[in-house]
Design an enzyme around this catalytic site. Structure first.
Site, PDB file in Angstrom:
ATOM      1  N   ASP A 280      -2.912  -5.112   5.798  1.00 58.84           N
ATOM      2  CA  ASP A 280      -2.150  -5.882   4.791  1.00 58.84           C
ATOM      3  C   ASP A 280      -0.890  -6.468   5.422  1.00 58.84           C
ATOM      4  O   ASP A 280      -0.494  -7.594   5.121  1.00 58.84           O
ATOM      5  CB  ASP A 280      -1.762  -4.976   3.614  1.00 58.84           C
ATOM      6  CG  ASP A 280      -2.977  -4.410   2.925  1.00 58.84           C
ATOM      7  OD1 ASP A 280      -4.028  -5.076   2.941  1.00 58.84           O
ATOM      8  OD2 ASP A 280      -2.884  -3.283   2.390  1.00 58.84           O
ATOM      9  N   SER A 319       6.158   0.804   4.758  1.00 62.88           N
ATOM     10  CA  SER A 319       6.068   0.602   6.218  1.00 62.88           C
ATOM     11  C   SER A 319       6.214  -0.859   6.631  1.00 62.88           C
ATOM     12  O   SER A 319       6.272  -1.157   7.831  1.00 62.88           O
ATOM     13  CB  SER A 319       4.718   1.136   6.730  1.00 62.88           C
ATOM     14  OG  SER A 319       3.670   0.282   6.321  1.00 62.88           O
TER      15      SER A 319
END
Ligand code: RIB
Length: 330
Positions: A280, A319
């Site tokens: 992603d 993240s």
């Protein structure tokens, strides 16, 4: 066929010169619209992943914002793009928290559907000591994204703009978005995750397809994961009418196929703790770079760096690196 082995791109353009290019291009802040899912990720980390019928002991439960669509929207906005998100997010506590987090990221949320009769999406994620994961998703309200809302939300889009899609939402919503993008002349990036069958007519509307190795195997029937097999499968898909195919191959890097050209970009040397959301991150950052006008090769290089940073951190949305972090990484 022109094949660039690992390192070839760095051989021709020095790090400093392409970083200067990125800075200049990304200061333009391109426009990206993401149509996709939002989930809450319930994550357990253990030494090894359990097999069928096996129980393993894990560390404490961690709860993170996730969902492939929302992750890609967050990656793109942190990488400098102006981002709108089109999604269906249930009216429950997890859903409220997801919407609030996305708002705080500065993502435009005018086209969020909030059904009261469906719980928001939840993903159960298991991560092992080397950062590999297993994910199972209850789509919940993601499954209630109406194609009519997608048509309304995208109806006024004009170039320059980049559209980003994945497959955790109903296929009619994906088809509606691809059709509008094609008519409007807006490049559509499709991350075909989780792997589902895609009619050839839809594939032909895709400008850039970004599968991982598993999704590539699903779409092409390729059995081997050797570099040569990946190149062959990616070229096969590209010849079926997809504009270009970019296969994310984890630590091996990324394979880009267009027409008869194949180019590998090596991955960063990362200290991997959790690979959840790395694909992603790549997709969202690639979209941001493309929307800012970077050529594909440089957009890939930029997104590879970003994904290499994301795997050094825990969780999906937490993240995603900022533009400053991506440019500062050596
Ligand atoms: O790609 C990672 C994502 O897949 C997780 O955040 C999870 O929600 C699932 O959608």
């Amino acid at each position: 066929m022109l094949t660039g082995g690992p390192g070839s791109y760095r051989d021709v353009i020095s790090q400093e010169s392409f970083l200067a290019d990125y800075r200049k291009a990304l200061s333009r802040r391109g426009r990206v619209t993401v149509v996709g899912s939002s989930n809450t990720d319930l994550v357990l980390t253990s030494a090894t992943l359990p097999g069928p019928g096996q129980t393993v002991l894990a560390g404490p439960l961690r709860v993170h914002a996730g969902g492939k669509g929302a992750n890609q929207a967050v990656a793109a906005v942190r990488a400098g793009a102006r981002v709108s998100f089109v999604a269906s997010i249930g009216r429950d506590a997890y859903g409220d928290q997801s919407v609030e987090r996305l708002r705080r990221e500065g993502i435009q949320l005018d086209a969020i559907h909030r059904p009261s009769n469906a719980t928001s999406g939840v993903a159960l994620i298991l991560v092992d000591a080397v950062g590999q994961n297993m994910i199972s998703v209850a789509r919940g309200s993601n499954d209630a994204l109406p194609a009519s809302l997608v048509r309304r939300a995208l109806g006024a889009l004009v170039p320059p703009h980049v559209l980003v899609l994945q497959l955790e939402i109903p296929m009619p919503a994906v088809a509606a978005a691809l059709t509008i993008a094609e008519r409007a002349g807006i490049p559509a990036i499709l991350n075909p995750a989780p792997a589902r069958s895609l009619p050839p007519a839809l594939l032909r509307k895709v400008h850039t397809l970004i599968p991982n190795e598993t999704e590539l195997a699903f779409l092409t029937g390729a059995r081997s994961t050797s570099n040569a097999a990946i190149e062959r499968a990616a070229l096969t898909l590209a010849r079926k009418g997809v504009g270009q195919v970019i296969v994310t191959c984890g630590a091996r890097g990324v394979c880009w196929a267009r027409n008869d050209l194949v180019l590998w970009t090596p991955a960063l040397k990362s200290r991997v703790v959790d690979t959840t959301g790395a694909g992603d991150c790549f997709t969202g950052c690639f979209a941001a770079a493309m929307a800012a006008g970077l050529p594909t090769r440089e957009a890939i290089e930029f997104a590879v760096r970003a994904a290499g940073i994301s795997v050094e951190r825990k969780g999906a949305q937490p993240s995603m690196p900022t533009l400053k972090e991506i440019l500062a990484r050596r």
